[in-house]
Scaffold this active site. Sequence first.
Site, PDB file in Angstrom:
ATOM      1  N   HIS A  52       0.807  -1.219   0.000  1.00  0.00           N
ATOM      2  CA  HIS A  52       0.000   0.000   0.000  1.00  0.00           C
ATOM      3  C   HIS A  52       0.841   1.271   0.000  1.00  0.00           C
ATOM      4  O   HIS A  52       0.338   2.337   0.348  1.00  0.00           O
ATOM      5  CB  HIS A  52      -0.930   0.007   1.215  1.00  0.00           C
ATOM      6  N   ARG A  77       6.765  -6.593   3.116  1.00  0.00           N
ATOM      7  CA  ARG A  77       5.524  -7.128   2.543  1.00  0.00           C
ATOM      8  C   ARG A  77       5.495  -6.925   1.038  1.00  0.00           C
ATOM      9  O   ARG A  77       5.633  -5.801   0.544  1.00  0.00           O
ATOM     10  CB  ARG A  77       4.298  -6.468   3.176  1.00  0.00           C
ATOM     11  N   ASP A  91      16.314 -11.594  -3.316  1.00  0.00           N
ATOM     12  CA  ASP A  91      17.636 -11.330  -3.870  1.00  0.00           C
ATOM     13  C   ASP A  91      18.177  -9.968  -3.451  1.00  0.00           C
ATOM     14  O   ASP A  91      19.388  -9.787  -3.319  1.00  0.00           O
ATOM     15  CB  ASP A  91      17.616 -11.435  -5.393  1.00  0.00           C
ATOM     16  N   GLU A 156      -6.824 -12.428   5.913  1.00  0.00           N
ATOM     17  CA  GLU A 156      -7.598 -11.186   5.896  1.00  0.00           C
ATOM     18  C   GLU A 156      -8.871 -11.309   5.061  1.00  0.00           C
ATOM     19  O   GLU A 156      -9.286 -10.354   4.407  1.00  0.00           O
ATOM     20  CB  GLU A 156      -6.732 -10.020   5.404  1.00  0.00           C
ATOM     21  N   ASP A 182      -8.788  -5.384   6.196  1.00  0.00           N
ATOM     22  CA  ASP A 182      -9.294  -6.062   5.004  1.00  0.00           C
ATOM     23  C   ASP A 182     -10.314  -7.126   5.381  1.00  0.00           C
ATOM     24  O   ASP A 182     -11.255  -7.392   4.615  1.00  0.00           O
ATOM     25  CB  ASP A 182      -8.136  -6.687   4.231  1.00  0.00           C
TER      26      ASP A 182
END
Length: 261
Positions: A52, A77, A91, A156, A182
Site C-alpha cells: 500500500h 511485505r 535477492d 484477511e 481487510d
Amino acid sequence: MSFRVSLPEPFGRRLVGADRPLTGLWVCSGSPAMAEIMACSGADWLLIDGEHSPIGLETITSLLRAVAPYPAIPVVRVPVLDTALIKQYLDLGAQSIMVPMVHTRQDAEAAVAAMHYPPRGVRGVGSALARSSRWNAVPDYLGTAGETVSCIVQIESPQAVENAAEIASVDGVDAVFIGPSDLAASMGVIGQQSHPDVLDAVSRAMCAAKDAGVFVGVNAFNIEQARQYIDAGADFVNIGADVQLAATASRALVTDFRKED
C-alpha cells in the site's frame, strides 16, 4: 582468506527466542530517514510495506540498509503473491517476507515454495549477483539460505479464516499475520475493525494458528485493541505507521498551538 559475512536473524527466529510479544511499526513513507527513525524507536520489528506504499525495489534496498544497524527486524511485505516478485525481494536482501491475501492452503504452499531454492521450492538461483548472499560473501549461501528466511502469511478474508488451520499447518509458514481492516471490508463492515463479527473472526483465526503451533500476529493501530490481542495470545502486533504517526502528531501540534490564539 576471503572476507566472510553472517546474515542477521530472520523474523521467525526472533519470535522463537522472544520472552514477550513483539511490538512493530510500519514503514510506508519510502523515506530511509523515516525508516531509521522508526528503527530507533525501540520497536522489535518493522513492516516495510510494498503493498500500500509507493515503494519499489530500489527503495526497499535503501530502507533495508537504513535499518540494518539497529535491532529491529525488518519484515518486507510484497504487494501480491507472485513467485518472480518474491524472488526479487529475496535477492535484494529481504529475509523476512510477508505475503498478503493468502486465502487457502494452496496459496500458503505457493508462498513457501517461492521462498526456497529447489528441491524444496522454486526460487530462481542468482545469489552470486545479489545482495541476499552479499555477493557470495556469505559462506555456503545456497546451502543455508532456507535457514536465513522467514515466511509470514496474511489472513484477511472470511475464506482465509475458515482455512486458517490448514494455512498455518503448511510446513515453512513461520507466522500468520491477521489484517482486521481487510477482513472487516470483506465481511461487509468496512472500517469497523472492532465489529463483534470481525473480532470473532480474528479470534478464530488466532486460535487455529496457535493450535497448529504457529506464531500469530495482528495489526491494531488502536492501542487498547492491540493489548487485548496480546492478552488473547498474539505473539506480535503492529501498532502504528510512520506516515500515520507523523500525520497525527503534526495535526495535533498545529491544533494545540492555535488554541493559544
